[in-house]
Design a protein around this motif. Sequence first.
Motif, PDB file in Angstrom:
ATOM      1  N   ARG A   1     -10.493  -4.933  15.045  1.00 19.29           N
ATOM      2  CA  ARG A   1     -11.092  -3.817  15.781  1.00 19.29           C
ATOM      3  C   ARG A   1     -10.172  -2.614  15.692  1.00 19.29           C
ATOM      4  NH1 ARG A   1      -9.767  -3.422  21.821  1.00 19.29           N
ATOM      5  NH2 ARG A   1      -7.627  -4.172  21.907  1.00 19.29           N
ATOM      6  N   ARG A   2     -10.695  -1.459  16.059  1.00 18.29           N
ATOM      7  CA  ARG A   2      -9.884  -0.241  16.122  1.00 18.29           C
ATOM      8  C   ARG A   2      -9.326  -0.141  17.539  1.00 18.29           C
ATOM      9  NH1 ARG A   2      -8.948   4.728  13.458  1.00 18.29           N
ATOM     10  NH2 ARG A   2      -8.818   6.491  14.881  1.00 18.29           N
ATOM     11  N   GLY A   3      -8.242  -0.835  17.758  1.00 16.20           N
ATOM     12  CA  GLY A   3      -7.633  -0.909  19.077  1.00 16.20           C
ATOM     13  C   GLY A   3      -6.610   0.194  19.285  1.00 16.20           C
ATOM     14  N   PRO A   4      -5.765   0.031  20.295  1.00 18.87           N
ATOM     15  CA  PRO A   4      -4.728   1.014  20.574  1.00 18.87           C
ATOM     16  C   PRO A   4      -3.719   1.115  19.423  1.00 18.87           C
ATOM     17  CG  PRO A   4      -4.555  -0.873  22.067  1.00 18.87           C
ATOM     18  CD  PRO A   4      -5.763  -1.078  21.225  1.00 18.87           C
ATOM     19  N   ALA A   5      -2.979   2.199  19.407  1.00 19.75           N
ATOM     20  CA  ALA A   5      -2.048   2.467  18.313  1.00 19.75           C
ATOM     21  C   ALA A   5      -1.031   1.346  18.127  1.00 19.75           C
ATOM     22  CB  ALA A   5      -1.337   3.794  18.549  1.00 19.75           C
ATOM     23  N   LEU A   6      -0.527   0.790  19.203  1.00 23.61           N
ATOM     24  CA  LEU A   6       0.464  -0.280  19.093  1.00 23.61           C
ATOM     25  C   LEU A   6      -0.128  -1.507  18.400  1.00 23.61           C
ATOM     26  CD1 LEU A   6       3.352  -1.069  19.727  1.00 23.61           C
ATOM     27  CD2 LEU A   6       2.570  -1.915  21.938  1.00 23.61           C
ATOM     28  N   GLU A   7      -1.346  -1.841  18.732  1.00 28.35           N
ATOM     29  CA  GLU A   7      -2.039  -2.970  18.090  1.00 28.35           C
ATOM     30  C   GLU A   7      -2.279  -2.670  16.611  1.00 28.35           C
ATOM     31  OE1 GLU A   7      -6.502  -4.743  18.329  1.00 28.35           O
ATOM     32  OE2 GLU A   7      -5.481  -4.468  20.245  1.00 28.35           O
ATOM     33  N   ALA A   8      -2.702  -1.446  16.315  1.00 30.46           N
ATOM     34  CA  ALA A   8      -2.956  -1.055  14.929  1.00 30.46           C
ATOM     35  C   ALA A   8      -1.661  -1.087  14.119  1.00 30.46           C
ATOM     36  CB  ALA A   8      -3.570   0.342  14.881  1.00 30.46           C
ATOM     37  N   ARG A   9      -0.558  -0.657  14.724  1.00 31.00           N
ATOM     38  CA  ARG A   9       0.737  -0.604  14.041  1.00 31.00           C
ATOM     39  C   ARG A   9       1.229  -2.002  13.638  1.00 31.00           C
ATOM     40  NH1 ARG A   9       4.653  -0.651  11.563  1.00 31.00           N
ATOM     41  NH2 ARG A   9       6.510   0.615  11.661  1.00 31.00           N
ATOM     42  N   SER A  10       0.781  -3.029  14.366  1.00 29.82           N
ATOM     43  CA  SER A  10       1.218  -4.389  14.042  1.00 29.82           C
ATOM     44  C   SER A  10       0.541  -4.931  12.779  1.00 29.82           C
ATOM     45  CB  SER A  10       0.949  -5.327  15.222  1.00 29.82           C
ATOM     46  OG  SER A  10      -0.437  -5.521  15.383  1.00 29.82           O
ATOM     47  N   CYS A  11      -0.416  -4.205  12.234  1.00 24.13           N
ATOM     48  CA  CYS A  11      -1.135  -4.653  11.036  1.00 24.13           C
ATOM     49  C   CYS A  11      -0.411  -4.301   9.744  1.00 24.13           C
ATOM     50  CB  CYS A  11      -2.536  -4.046  11.001  1.00 24.13           C
ATOM     51  SG  CYS A  11      -3.571  -4.649  12.337  1.00 24.13           S
ATOM     52  N   TYR A  12       0.629  -3.482   9.838  1.00 29.45           N
ATOM     53  CA  TYR A  12       1.381  -3.113   8.642  1.00 29.45           C
ATOM     54  C   TYR A  12       2.844  -2.888   8.999  1.00 29.45           C
ATOM     55  CZ  TYR A  12       0.679   1.602  10.490  1.00 29.45           C
ATOM     56  OH  TYR A  12       0.646   2.712  11.298  1.00 29.45           O
ATOM     57  N   ALA A  13       3.700  -2.959   7.987  1.00 27.39           N
ATOM     58  CA  ALA A  13       5.129  -2.709   8.164  1.00 27.39           C
ATOM     59  C   ALA A  13       5.556  -1.630   7.189  1.00 27.39           C
ATOM     60  CB  ALA A  13       5.917  -3.986   7.917  1.00 27.39           C
ATOM     61  N   ASP A  14       6.259  -0.620   7.691  1.00 28.43           N
ATOM     62  CA  ASP A  14       6.841   0.395   6.812  1.00 28.43           C
ATOM     63  C   ASP A  14       8.000  -0.260   6.077  1.00 28.43           C
ATOM     64  OD1 ASP A  14       5.620   3.039   7.045  1.00 28.43           O
ATOM     65  OD2 ASP A  14       6.131   2.867   9.164  1.00 28.43           O
ATOM     66  N   ILE A  15       7.923  -0.303   4.765  1.00 31.92           N
ATOM     67  CA  ILE A  15       9.005  -0.954   4.021  1.00 31.92           C
ATOM     68  C   ILE A  15       9.910   0.053   3.311  1.00 31.92           C
ATOM     69  CG2 ILE A  15       7.813  -3.140   3.777  1.00 31.92           C
ATOM     70  CD1 ILE A  15       7.125  -2.376   0.927  1.00 31.92           C
TER      71      ILE A  15
ATOM     72  N   LEU B   1       0.853  -1.183   0.000  1.00 32.73           N
ATOM     73  CA  LEU B   1       0.000   0.000   0.000  1.00 32.73           C
ATOM     74  C   LEU B   1       0.886   1.230   0.000  1.00 32.73           C
ATOM     75  CD1 LEU B   1      -3.069   0.642   0.352  1.00 32.73           C
ATOM     76  CD2 LEU B   1      -2.617   0.751   2.789  1.00 32.73           C
ATOM     77  N   THR B   2       0.682   2.126  -0.952  1.00 36.38           N
ATOM     78  CA  THR B   2       1.426   3.381  -1.002  1.00 36.38           C
ATOM     79  C   THR B   2       0.446   4.514  -0.766  1.00 36.38           C
ATOM     80  OG1 THR B   2       2.939   2.435  -2.630  1.00 36.38           O
ATOM     81  CG2 THR B   2       2.975   4.825  -2.373  1.00 36.38           C
ATOM     82  N   LEU B   3       0.692   5.284   0.288  1.00 36.68           N
ATOM     83  CA  LEU B   3      -0.166   6.415   0.647  1.00 36.68           C
ATOM     84  C   LEU B   3       0.581   7.703   0.360  1.00 36.68           C
ATOM     85  CD1 LEU B   3      -1.092   5.105   4.180  1.00 36.68           C
ATOM     86  CD2 LEU B   3      -2.609   5.119   2.238  1.00 36.68           C
ATOM     87  N   ILE B   4      -0.093   8.646  -0.246  1.00 34.20           N
ATOM     88  CA  ILE B   4       0.503   9.957  -0.488  1.00 34.20           C
ATOM     89  C   ILE B   4      -0.296  10.957   0.318  1.00 34.20           C
ATOM     90  CG2 ILE B   4       1.064  11.728  -2.178  1.00 34.20           C
ATOM     91  CD1 ILE B   4       1.267   9.416  -4.224  1.00 34.20           C
ATOM     92  N   ARG B   5       0.381  11.539   1.313  1.00 32.35           N
ATOM     93  CA  ARG B   5      -0.304  12.470   2.205  1.00 32.35           C
ATOM     94  C   ARG B   5       0.659  13.583   2.593  1.00 32.35           C
ATOM     95  NH1 ARG B   5      -3.030  10.022   7.401  1.00 32.35           N
ATOM     96  NH2 ARG B   5      -2.630   8.227   6.148  1.00 32.35           N
ATOM     97  N   GLY B   6       0.206  14.811   2.480  1.00 33.60           N
ATOM     98  CA  GLY B   6       1.036  15.945   2.875  1.00 33.60           C
ATOM     99  C   GLY B   6       2.325  16.058   2.075  1.00 33.60           C
ATOM    100  N   GLY B   7       2.295  15.629   0.822  1.00 31.02           N
ATOM    101  CA  GLY B   7       3.480  15.721  -0.021  1.00 31.02           C
ATOM    102  C   GLY B   7       4.494  14.618   0.226  1.00 31.02           C
ATOM    103  N   LYS B   8       4.175  13.657   1.081  1.00 27.68           N
ATOM    104  CA  LYS B   8       5.073  12.542   1.387  1.00 27.68           C
ATOM    105  C   LYS B   8       4.431  11.227   0.962  1.00 27.68           C
ATOM    106  CE  LYS B   8       8.120  14.881   3.886  1.00 27.68           C
ATOM    107  NZ  LYS B   8       9.508  15.018   3.538  1.00 27.68           N
ATOM    108  N   ALA B   9       5.230  10.327   0.430  1.00 29.11           N
ATOM    109  CA  ALA B   9       4.760   8.997   0.063  1.00 29.11           C
ATOM    110  C   ALA B   9       5.215   8.016   1.133  1.00 29.11           C
ATOM    111  CB  ALA B   9       5.330   8.591  -1.294  1.00 29.11           C
ATOM    112  N   ARG B  10       4.298   7.169   1.574  1.00 24.83           N
ATOM    113  CA  ARG B  10       4.593   6.170   2.604  1.00 24.83           C
ATOM    114  C   ARG B  10       4.258   4.799   2.029  1.00 24.83           C
ATOM    115  NH1 ARG B  10       1.903   6.331   8.599  1.00 24.83           N
ATOM    116  NH2 ARG B  10       3.195   4.692   9.475  1.00 24.83           N
ATOM    117  N   VAL B  11       5.210   3.862   2.090  1.00 22.47           N
ATOM    118  CA  VAL B  11       5.029   2.535   1.510  1.00 22.47           C
ATOM    119  C   VAL B  11       4.902   1.520   2.649  1.00 22.47           C
ATOM    120  CG1 VAL B  11       5.975   0.802  -0.058  1.00 22.47           C
ATOM    121  CG2 VAL B  11       6.414   3.232  -0.475  1.00 22.47           C
TER     122      VAL B  11
ATOM    123  N   ALA C   1       9.442   7.460   4.644  1.00 26.43           N
ATOM    124  CA  ALA C   1       8.603   8.461   3.973  1.00 26.43           C
ATOM    125  C   ALA C   1       9.486   9.319   3.078  1.00 26.43           C
ATOM    126  CB  ALA C   1       7.884   9.321   4.995  1.00 26.43           C
ATOM    127  N   ILE C   2       9.078   9.453   1.835  1.00 23.95           N
ATOM    128  CA  ILE C   2       9.842  10.249   0.874  1.00 23.95           C
ATOM    129  C   ILE C   2       8.929  11.300   0.268  1.00 23.95           C
ATOM    130  CG2 ILE C   2      11.481   8.414   0.303  1.00 23.95           C
ATOM    131  CD1 ILE C   2       9.771   7.861  -2.199  1.00 23.95           C
TER     132      ILE C   2
END
Length: 97
Positions: free
Chosen positions: A72-86, A53-63, A89-90
């Motif tokens: 569920r929409r749990g705490p941030a740490l739990e949510a962060r485990s659902c994806y990996a920054d590969i 997934l590539t997101l472009i937000r605020g002039g930055k691309a995040r892969v 941000a560029i």
Amino acid sequence: MTDEAMRIDRFLWLARLAKTRSAAQTVAESGRIRLDGRVIDRAHVLIRVGQILTLIRGGKARVLRIEALPVRRGPALEARSCYADIAPAIDAPRGET
């Protein structure tokens, strides 16, 4: 890869990549998201574990690589485990903000 899938707008919201579900729908329909290199312009596109997934937000691309589909929409740490920054941000290419 499993057969499980989830709408992209729901994933963005549950994984805390968007503050609200309607904000996630707006982002998904804006054309500022790519899924495995393909531009997404619909909120109902299905995503699966292992996709990129590539997101472009605020002039930055995040892969991100999708690691798990949240239940569920749990705490941030739990949510962060659902994806990996590969990739770090560029700056997004001109014309894509």
